[in-house]
Design a protein around this motif. Structure first.
Motif, PDB file in Angstrom:
ATOM      1  N   LEU A  13       0.846  -1.194   0.000  1.00  0.00           N
ATOM      2  CA  LEU A  13       0.000   0.000   0.000  1.00  0.00           C
ATOM      3  C   LEU A  13       0.881   1.243   0.000  1.00  0.00           C
ATOM      4  CD1 LEU A  13      -2.752   1.450   0.280  1.00  0.00           C
ATOM      5  CD2 LEU A  13      -2.531   1.155   2.767  1.00  0.00           C
ATOM      6  N   VAL A  14       0.678   2.095  -1.002  1.00  0.00           N
ATOM      7  CA  VAL A  14       1.385   3.372  -1.075  1.00  0.00           C
ATOM      8  C   VAL A  14       0.346   4.465  -0.838  1.00  0.00           C
ATOM      9  CG1 VAL A  14       2.850   4.898  -2.444  1.00  0.00           C
ATOM     10  CG2 VAL A  14       2.990   2.412  -2.772  1.00  0.00           C
ATOM     11  N   ASP A  15       0.445   5.119   0.295  1.00  0.00           N
ATOM     12  CA  ASP A  15      -0.546   6.134   0.666  1.00  0.00           C
ATOM     13  C   ASP A  15       0.163   7.239   1.434  1.00  0.00           C
ATOM     14  OD1 ASP A  15      -2.719   7.636   1.701  1.00  0.00           O
ATOM     15  OD2 ASP A  15      -3.996   5.856   1.669  1.00  0.00           O
ATOM     16  N   ASP A  16      -0.016   8.498   1.008  1.00  0.00           N
ATOM     17  CA  ASP A  16       0.686   9.600   1.659  1.00  0.00           C
ATOM     18  C   ASP A  16      -0.098  10.197   2.832  1.00  0.00           C
ATOM     19  OD1 ASP A  16      -1.274  10.708   0.097  1.00  0.00           O
ATOM     20  OD2 ASP A  16       0.029  12.129  -0.944  1.00  0.00           O
ATOM     21  N   ARG A  17      -1.192   9.523   3.235  1.00  0.00           N
ATOM     22  CA  ARG A  17      -1.927   9.960   4.419  1.00  0.00           C
ATOM     23  C   ARG A  17      -1.982   8.802   5.414  1.00  0.00           C
ATOM     24  NH1 ARG A  17      -7.270  13.061   2.248  1.00  0.00           N
ATOM     25  NH2 ARG A  17      -7.357  11.279   0.849  1.00  0.00           N
ATOM     26  N   VAL A  56      -0.200  -7.556  -5.567  1.00  0.00           N
ATOM     27  CA  VAL A  56      -0.746  -6.317  -6.124  1.00  0.00           C
ATOM     28  C   VAL A  56      -0.177  -5.111  -5.361  1.00  0.00           C
ATOM     29  CG1 VAL A  56      -2.788  -6.344  -4.629  1.00  0.00           C
ATOM     30  CG2 VAL A  56      -2.908  -5.159  -6.827  1.00  0.00           C
ATOM     31  N   VAL A  57      -0.062  -3.993  -6.077  1.00  0.00           N
ATOM     32  CA  VAL A  57       0.327  -2.715  -5.461  1.00  0.00           C
ATOM     33  C   VAL A  57      -0.866  -1.785  -5.530  1.00  0.00           C
ATOM     34  CG1 VAL A  57       1.792  -0.667  -5.671  1.00  0.00           C
ATOM     35  CG2 VAL A  57       2.779  -2.942  -6.040  1.00  0.00           C
ATOM     36  N   MET A  58      -1.176  -1.154  -4.405  1.00  0.00           N
ATOM     37  CA  MET A  58      -2.293  -0.213  -4.368  1.00  0.00           C
ATOM     38  C   MET A  58      -1.744   1.163  -4.011  1.00  0.00           C
ATOM     39  SD  MET A  58      -5.989  -0.736  -2.623  1.00  0.00           S
ATOM     40  CE  MET A  58      -5.461  -0.608  -0.936  1.00  0.00           C
ATOM     41  N   ILE A  59      -2.065   2.147  -4.838  1.00  0.00           N
ATOM     42  CA  ILE A  59      -1.517   3.496  -4.664  1.00  0.00           C
ATOM     43  C   ILE A  59      -2.650   4.502  -4.496  1.00  0.00           C
ATOM     44  CG2 ILE A  59      -0.169   5.335  -5.755  1.00  0.00           C
ATOM     45  CD1 ILE A  59       1.344   3.168  -7.305  1.00  0.00           C
ATOM     46  N   ASP A  60      -2.546   5.303  -3.447  1.00  0.00           N
ATOM     47  CA  ASP A  60      -3.474   6.426  -3.272  1.00  0.00           C
ATOM     48  C   ASP A  60      -2.661   7.615  -2.790  1.00  0.00           C
ATOM     49  OD1 ASP A  60      -5.570   8.105  -3.027  1.00  0.00           O
ATOM     50  OD2 ASP A  60      -6.654   6.977  -1.513  1.00  0.00           O
ATOM     51  N   ILE A  61      -2.313   8.481  -3.719  1.00  0.00           N
ATOM     52  CA  ILE A  61      -1.503   9.667  -3.410  1.00  0.00           C
ATOM     53  C   ILE A  61      -2.248  10.901  -3.914  1.00  0.00           C
ATOM     54  CG2 ILE A  61       0.650  10.879  -3.976  1.00  0.00           C
ATOM     55  CD1 ILE A  61       2.102   8.281  -3.771  1.00  0.00           C
ATOM     56  N   GLU A  62      -2.269  11.923  -3.095  1.00  0.00           N
ATOM     57  CA  GLU A  62      -3.052  13.122  -3.403  1.00  0.00           C
ATOM     58  C   GLU A  62      -2.718  13.715  -4.769  1.00  0.00           C
ATOM     59  OE1 GLU A  62      -5.664  14.639  -1.362  1.00  0.00           O
ATOM     60  OE2 GLU A  62      -5.427  12.525  -0.899  1.00  0.00           O
ATOM     61  N   SER A  87      -6.926   8.120  -7.458  1.00  0.00           N
ATOM     62  CA  SER A  87      -6.410   9.475  -7.619  1.00  0.00           C
ATOM     63  C   SER A  87      -7.543  10.427  -7.952  1.00  0.00           C
ATOM     64  CB  SER A  87      -5.366   9.497  -8.743  1.00  0.00           C
ATOM     65  OG  SER A  87      -4.994  10.828  -9.051  1.00  0.00           O
ATOM     66  N   ASN A  88      -7.369  11.685  -7.569  1.00  0.00           N
ATOM     67  CA  ASN A  88      -8.315  12.723  -7.969  1.00  0.00           C
ATOM     68  C   ASN A  88      -7.895  13.369  -9.285  1.00  0.00           C
ATOM     69  OD1 ASN A  88     -10.061  12.492  -5.713  1.00  0.00           O
ATOM     70  ND2 ASN A  88      -8.579  13.601  -4.459  1.00  0.00           N
ATOM     71  N   MET A 107      -8.760   4.516 -10.598  1.00  0.00           N
ATOM     72  CA  MET A 107     -10.019   4.971 -10.026  1.00  0.00           C
ATOM     73  C   MET A 107      -9.917   6.458  -9.698  1.00  0.00           C
ATOM     74  SD  MET A 107     -11.413   2.007 -10.051  1.00  0.00           S
ATOM     75  CE  MET A 107     -12.940   2.314  -9.176  1.00  0.00           C
ATOM     76  N   ILE A 108     -10.835   7.257 -10.273  1.00  0.00           N
ATOM     77  CA  ILE A 108     -10.818   8.704 -10.013  1.00  0.00           C
ATOM     78  C   ILE A 108     -11.661   8.971  -8.769  1.00  0.00           C
ATOM     79  CG2 ILE A 108     -11.207  11.001 -10.997  1.00  0.00           C
ATOM     80  CD1 ILE A 108     -11.096   9.730 -13.750  1.00  0.00           C
ATOM     81  N   GLU A 109     -11.115   8.586  -7.641  1.00  0.00           N
ATOM     82  CA  GLU A 109     -11.792   8.765  -6.359  1.00  0.00           C
ATOM     83  C   GLU A 109     -10.824   8.368  -5.246  1.00  0.00           C
ATOM     84  OE1 GLU A 109     -14.195   4.804  -5.537  1.00  0.00           O
ATOM     85  OE2 GLU A 109     -14.699   5.605  -7.511  1.00  0.00           O
ATOM     86  N   ASP A 110     -11.188   8.719  -4.021  1.00  0.00           N
ATOM     87  CA  ASP A 110     -10.413   8.244  -2.874  1.00  0.00           C
ATOM     88  C   ASP A 110     -10.751   6.776  -2.634  1.00  0.00           C
ATOM     89  OD1 ASP A 110      -9.116  10.618  -2.363  1.00  0.00           O
ATOM     90  OD2 ASP A 110     -10.728  11.361  -1.066  1.00  0.00           O
TER      91      ASP A 110
END
Length: 197
Positions: A13-17, A56-62, A87-88, A107-110
């Motif tokens: 999981l790659v997440d900056d929050r 799998v790699v999951m990324i959620d970065i602002e 991502s937004n 995915m264009i969402e959080d």
């Protein structure tokens, strides 16, 4: 790729929050996903993939940028793996570049913890289909290359020995059998000897 209830799906999981990452990890553990590594940026992602061998790699970065795309492109070339990106960023050019860099699902969402499992399941399936197509394409390309090599060798034999195409083919086949080689290996040897142009 393990997807049954008897096997946990390993996830980086790659997440900056950090607070959101903790929520996601909790939700994913319930769905039998095993977060093997949590990162706040992609700088060490390649190393972590080699270390943990995730499914799998999951990324959620602002604000995903060039660094992420370059990293994913490198991973896709050397160690392809399903990647889900939340991502937004809805710029079509960026999305195209992300998919081209190896993102399986964009995915264009959080991240919504309730939607994580189906999104990952789809990403895994899409990745497997894409890899199968890549393997088939490589195999077809290799077959075409081999055929071209054999055809060129036959042409040179016909030209140098003044024989017909069936005779040239028979000569190559006989050499292959006598030397326990493939037709294309014999053809390459013929080209090495006769192709001076």
């Amino acid at each position: 790729m393990p997807q049954s209830s008897n096997h946990s799906v390993r996830v980086i999981l790659v997440d900056d929050r950090p607070k959101r990452a903790a929520m996601i990890e909790k939700a994913m553990n319930v769905c039998d996903f095993d977060i093997v590594s949590k990162l706040n940026c992609v700088s060490s992602l390649l190393f972590k993939i080699q270390e943990h061998k995730p499914h799998v790699v999951m990324i959620d970065i602002e604000l995903p940028g060039r660094e992420i795309l370059e990293c994913l492109s490198l991973i896709n070339q050397h160690n392809p793996i399903p990647v889900v990106m939340f991502s937004n960023e809805d710029d079509p050019e960026f999305i195209y570049e992300a998919i081209n860099a190896g993102v399986s699902a964009y995915m264009i969402e959080d991240i919504n913890p309730d939607k994580v499992k189906p999104v990952i399941d789809v990403a895994l399936a899409q990745f497997e289909m894409y890899q199968a197509l890549r393997r088939q394409l490589r195999s077809t390309q290799q077959e075409l290359n081999d055929k071209n090599t054999i055809d060129k060798a036959k042409y040179l034999l016909m030209k140098h020995q003044k024989i017909s195409e069936p005779e040239a083919h028979k000569n190559i086949r006989t050499l292959a059998m006598n030397n326990s080689q493939t037709l294309v290996d014999v053809a390459k040897n013929v080209l090495a000897i006769l192709d001076k142009d």
